[in-house]
Scaffold this motif. Structure first.
Motif, PDB file in Angstrom:
ATOM      1  N   THR A 161      86.548  10.373 -35.644  1.00 20.08           N
ATOM      2  CA  THR A 161      87.314  11.622 -35.767  1.00 20.08           C
ATOM      3  C   THR A 161      86.491  12.813 -35.291  1.00 20.08           C
ATOM      4  N   MET A 162      85.212  12.807 -35.612  1.00 15.16           N
ATOM      5  CA  MET A 162      84.343  13.897 -35.132  1.00 15.16           C
ATOM      6  C   MET A 162      84.421  13.953 -33.601  1.00 15.16           C
ATOM      7  N   ALA A 163      84.355  12.785 -32.966  1.00 12.21           N
ATOM      8  CA  ALA A 163      84.402  12.755 -31.495  1.00 12.21           C
ATOM      9  C   ALA A 163      85.792  13.158 -30.992  1.00 12.21           C
ATOM     10  N   GLN A 164      86.839  12.696 -31.673  1.00 14.54           N
ATOM     11  CA  GLN A 164      88.215  13.004 -31.246  1.00 14.54           C
ATOM     12  C   GLN A 164      88.478  14.506 -31.252  1.00 14.54           C
ATOM     13  N   ASN A 165      87.961  15.213 -32.265  1.00 10.14           N
ATOM     14  CA  ASN A 165      88.301  16.631 -32.424  1.00 10.14           C
ATOM     15  C   ASN A 165      87.215  17.589 -31.946  1.00 10.14           C
ATOM     16  N   ALA A 166      86.081  17.050 -31.481  1.00 16.86           N
ATOM     17  CA  ALA A 166      84.951  17.917 -31.117  1.00 16.86           C
ATOM     18  C   ALA A 166      85.331  18.935 -30.048  1.00 16.86           C
ATOM     19  N   GLY A 167      86.203  18.544 -29.124  1.00 23.96           N
ATOM     20  CA  GLY A 167      86.587  19.427 -28.026  1.00 23.96           C
ATOM     21  C   GLY A 167      87.132  20.769 -28.507  1.00 23.96           C
ATOM     22  N   TYR A 168      87.842  20.761 -29.638  1.00 28.18           N
ATOM     23  CA  TYR A 168      88.430  22.004 -30.146  1.00 28.18           C
ATOM     24  C   TYR A 168      87.350  23.006 -30.560  1.00 28.18           C
ATOM     25  N   PHE A 169      86.150  22.481 -30.857  1.00 32.69           N
ATOM     26  CA  PHE A 169      85.101  23.344 -31.402  1.00 32.69           C
ATOM     27  C   PHE A 169      84.068  23.751 -30.360  1.00 32.69           C
ATOM     28  N   SER A 170      84.243  23.291 -29.103  1.00 32.32           N
ATOM     29  CA  SER A 170      83.176  23.491 -28.128  1.00 32.32           C
ATOM     30  C   SER A 170      82.759  24.950 -28.014  1.00 32.32           C
ATOM     31  N   GLN A 171      83.715  25.872 -28.093  1.00 32.69           N
ATOM     32  CA  GLN A 171      83.346  27.298 -27.968  1.00 32.69           C
ATOM     33  C   GLN A 171      83.136  27.973 -29.310  1.00 32.69           C
ATOM     34  N   TYR A 172      83.414  27.285 -30.393  1.00 33.87           N
ATOM     35  CA  TYR A 172      83.508  27.991 -31.676  1.00 33.87           C
ATOM     36  C   TYR A 172      82.536  27.507 -32.742  1.00 33.87           C
ATOM     37  N   GLY A 173      81.383  27.055 -32.308  1.00 35.03           N
ATOM     38  CA  GLY A 173      80.362  26.702 -33.280  1.00 35.03           C
ATOM     39  C   GLY A 173      80.498  25.285 -33.772  1.00 35.03           C
ATOM     40  N   PRO A 174      79.667  24.869 -34.720  1.00 33.63           N
ATOM     41  CA  PRO A 174      79.647  23.472 -35.137  1.00 33.63           C
ATOM     42  C   PRO A 174      80.949  23.075 -35.830  1.00 33.63           C
ATOM     43  N   MET A 175      81.296  21.816 -35.621  1.00 33.96           N
ATOM     44  CA  MET A 175      82.511  21.298 -36.249  1.00 33.96           C
ATOM     45  C   MET A 175      82.204  20.890 -37.689  1.00 33.96           C
ATOM     46  N   PRO A 176      83.061  21.282 -38.633  1.00 34.49           N
ATOM     47  CA  PRO A 176      82.839  20.820 -40.010  1.00 34.49           C
ATOM     48  C   PRO A 176      82.837  19.293 -40.067  1.00 34.49           C
ATOM     49  N   GLN A 177      82.083  18.766 -41.013  1.00 36.22           N
ATOM     50  CA  GLN A 177      82.019  17.307 -41.119  1.00 36.22           C
ATOM     51  C   GLN A 177      82.851  16.769 -42.276  1.00 36.22           C
ATOM     52  N   ARG A 178      83.533  17.691 -42.957  1.00 34.58           N
ATOM     53  CA  ARG A 178      84.331  17.267 -44.097  1.00 34.58           C
ATOM     54  C   ARG A 178      85.698  17.961 -44.054  1.00 34.58           C
ATOM     55  N   GLY A 179      86.659  17.335 -44.693  1.00 29.03           N
ATOM     56  CA  GLY A 179      87.979  17.941 -44.777  1.00 29.03           C
ATOM     57  C   GLY A 179      88.563  17.765 -46.164  1.00 29.03           C
ATOM     58  N   LEU A 180      89.593  18.558 -46.456  1.00 30.20           N
ATOM     59  CA  LEU A 180      90.423  18.289 -47.633  1.00 30.20           C
ATOM     60  C   LEU A 180      91.687  17.635 -47.102  1.00 30.20           C
TER      61      LEU A 180
END
Ligand code: F6R
Length: 261
Positions: A161-180
């Protein structure tokens, strides 16, 4: 499960939007469970169009989204609250007080999750839950090994999932590693479920979810336990299904499926 095979992505998306619209017309104060992600973007665009051009009325509708990133406030461009505002809520006449997402910046995340479950219950439960599937087999952020009876809770995101969604965060800092996320059990409590799956990249995981055994390794396989789950897929996503011919045949021959045509 009903697997509804449509020839193109556009046809699958349009059918999903139409079924949501029918739900809202039949019960104007419906409680909708909503998902984010690329798959849903054009579904929401179509709902906005139906609101603008055909007066589809959302004034009494209540919504509960599946999930939110831990640590992202609602005005962060990568938050799911922001996504929902942009893609759906600002384009329709929904009362923003009736839209709910888990608060990923709540001080007490466990209390936030409990309150989320209580809010769903207070609204009478979810009438129609819209779902996409992740490459990890997740629904919501229910990553592999999520208990089939799990409720809303904090969850670590899987590497897939981190790899699937990483693209959305490329310009906006680190991707969170946890969700609710709502739990698998929370999702299974919905009265009706609509799983929309499009594109070749999902073909393998779709086949495992629909035709494989029910297993917590593929959370979406738990949908096989639900009495009213429709799975709308395009041809590209269906390529790994072993019973494609049967799904096409039943679509053409089952009179009860007339409303889907
Ligand atoms: C998002 C969610 C996820 C997505 C899934 C598919 O709220 O619940 O389970 O539905 O990751 O995402 P896309 O559509 O971007 O492939």
């Amino acid at each position: 499960m009903e697997v509804i095979l449509r020839p193109t992505r556009e046809a699958a998306e349009a059918l999903a939007a139409r079924l949501i619209a029918e739900q809202v017309r039949a019960k104007p104060d419906s409680v909708l469970g909503l998902a984010t992600g690329g798959t849903m973007e054009r579904v929401y665009a179509e709902l906005v169009r139906l609101h603008v051009e055909e007066e589809l009325d959302f004034s009494l509708v209540r919504t509960f989204n599946l999930d939110e990133y831990v640590g992202l406030p609602g005005d962060h461009v990568c938050s799911y609250r922001y996504y929902m505002d942009q893609h759906l809520f600002r384009g329709i006449n929904i009362d923003s007080r009736n839209t709910h997402l888990p608060n990923g910046v709540a001080e007490d995340l466990a209390a936030e999750c409990r309150a989320y479950e209580e809010a769903i219950t207070r609204c009478g439960g979810i009438d129609l839950q819209l779902l996409g599937i992740g490459k990890s087999g997740h629904i919501g952020f229910n990553e592999p090994l999520s208990a089939l009876r799990s409720r809303t809770r904090e969850k670590a995101l899987s590497p897939v999932t981190m790899a699937q969604n990483a693209g959305y965060f490329s310009q906006y800092g680190p991707m969170p590693q946890r969700g609710l996320t709502m739990g698998v059990g929370t999702i299974l409590d919905a009265r009706d479920i609509l799983l929309l799956v499009t594109g070749e990249a999902k073909a393998d995981v779709l086949a495992r979810a629909v035709e494989g055994p029910v297993t917590s390794m593929i959370s979406a396989s738990a949908l096989q336990l639900h009495a009213h789950c429709r799975v709308i897929v395009d041809e590209a996503a269906a390529t790994q299904l072993s019973e494609q011919e049967y799904y096409r045949w039943i679509f053409d021959h089952e009179p009860e499926w007339e409303p889907y045509r």
